[in-house]
Design a protein around this motif. Sequence first.
Motif, PDB file in Angstrom:
ATOM      1  N   UNK A   3       7.416  55.341  -0.997  1.00 22.94           N
ATOM      2  CA  UNK A   3       8.092  56.603  -0.713  1.00 22.94           C
ATOM      3  C   UNK A   3       9.135  56.947  -1.769  1.00 22.94           C
ATOM      4  N   UNK A   4       9.764  55.938  -2.341  1.00 22.02           N
ATOM      5  CA  UNK A   4      10.872  56.190  -3.261  1.00 22.02           C
ATOM      6  C   UNK A   4      10.459  56.218  -4.733  1.00 22.02           C
ATOM      7  N   UNK A   5       9.159  56.217  -5.021  1.00 20.14           N
ATOM      8  CA  UNK A   5       8.723  56.245  -6.421  1.00 20.14           C
ATOM      9  C   UNK A   5       8.124  57.605  -6.776  1.00 20.14           C
ATOM     10  N   UNK A   6       8.185  57.965  -8.054  1.00 19.61           N
ATOM     11  CA  UNK A   6       7.655  59.243  -8.514  1.00 19.61           C
ATOM     12  C   UNK A   6       6.134  59.191  -8.655  1.00 19.61           C
ATOM     13  N   UNK A   7       5.542  60.373  -8.809  1.00 23.38           N
ATOM     14  CA  UNK A   7       4.092  60.464  -8.967  1.00 23.38           C
ATOM     15  C   UNK A   7       3.702  60.328 -10.440  1.00 23.38           C
ATOM     16  N   UNK A   8       2.515  59.769 -10.634  1.00 21.21           N
ATOM     17  CA  UNK A   8       1.941  59.666 -11.972  1.00 21.21           C
ATOM     18  C   UNK A   8       0.497  60.150 -11.905  1.00 21.21           C
ATOM     19  N   UNK A   9       0.128  61.070 -12.796  1.00 20.08           N
ATOM     20  CA  UNK A   9      -1.244  61.580 -12.834  1.00 20.08           C
ATOM     21  C   UNK A   9      -1.958  61.015 -14.053  1.00 20.08           C
ATOM     22  N   UNK A  10      -3.052  60.307 -13.785  1.00 23.40           N
ATOM     23  CA  UNK A  10      -3.871  59.735 -14.852  1.00 23.40           C
ATOM     24  C   UNK A  10      -4.948  60.754 -15.208  1.00 23.40           C
ATOM     25  N   UNK A  11      -4.793  61.420 -16.337  1.00 24.61           N
ATOM     26  CA  UNK A  11      -5.707  62.497 -16.707  1.00 24.61           C
ATOM     27  C   UNK A  11      -7.098  61.990 -17.069  1.00 24.61           C
TER      28      UNK A  11
END
Length: 237
Positions: free
Chosen positions: A223-231
Motif C-alpha cells: 500500500x505504501x509503495x509507488x507504481x511502476x509500469x514496465x513498458x
Amino acid sequence: MLPISLIILGGILLIAGITMLLKTPKAESLSQVINAVKADGILTPKEEKLIREVAQNEGKNADVTIAQIRKELEESEEESESELIDVNQKAGLDFEKFIVQKFDKKYFAIRNWAGDKFVEGRYADTTTQPDIQLSLKLRGDSFPFAVECKWRSEPKGDFIRFANDEQLERYKAFERQENYPVFIALGIGGKPSSPAELYILPIEELNKPVLHKAGMGKYRKKVDSDFFFDQESNTLR
C-alpha cells in the motif's frame, strides 16, 4: 354542621374536577400530527385518518394537507438518496486521488481523468472509459495505459466483486480499441484515501468480475509503495 359539610363536599368536588381536567389529554393540533409524521418519515393509513379527523375539526382541507405531506416526504427521500450518492462519489474520488499519487509525476503524465457526471441518460463518452488514462514518459517516448479505480470496504465471503459483467466487457473493449493495457486498482478495507489492502488486476487476465480471495495474492501490492509500469511487458506493479 350542614353548611360546613356542604362547603367540604364542594371543595372535594372542585379538587376532583381540577384533577380530572388536568388528566384529560389535550387534542393534538394538526401541526403536531404533521410534525410527528415528518419525524417518522412515512405516512401510515392510521396517520392519514388522524390527519383527516384533526383537519376537519380545525376546518382545514385534509386532501391538500395530505398531498403536501406526501410531497415533502418524497423530497426528503430524494435528498437522502442524493446524500448517499454523494458519499459514494466522494469515496470513489478519494480512492482515485490515492491511486494518482502513486504515479511519480516526473515519469507519468495524466492524459485523461474521467468524471461520472450525467443527466437524463446523457453523459460524456469518457464516463464509460477507465477512470484514469496515463502515459509513462521515458527517454522521449510515451507508453500509454489506463487504470480503473475500485474501492471496497470489507467484502463478506470468499469472493470479491470488483465490477459487473457490463463494466468488465467495456474495459476489455476499450483495451482492444486503444491497443494498450488496462488495469483495475482495487482497494480493500481501511478508508478510500488509505486502504488496508491494494491489488493491481490486469484486465486481460480477468474473465469474470469476481475473484476468489485465495487467488488474489499474486496481484497484491504494498500500500505504501509507488507504481511502476514496465513498458516491455505491459505490466503495472
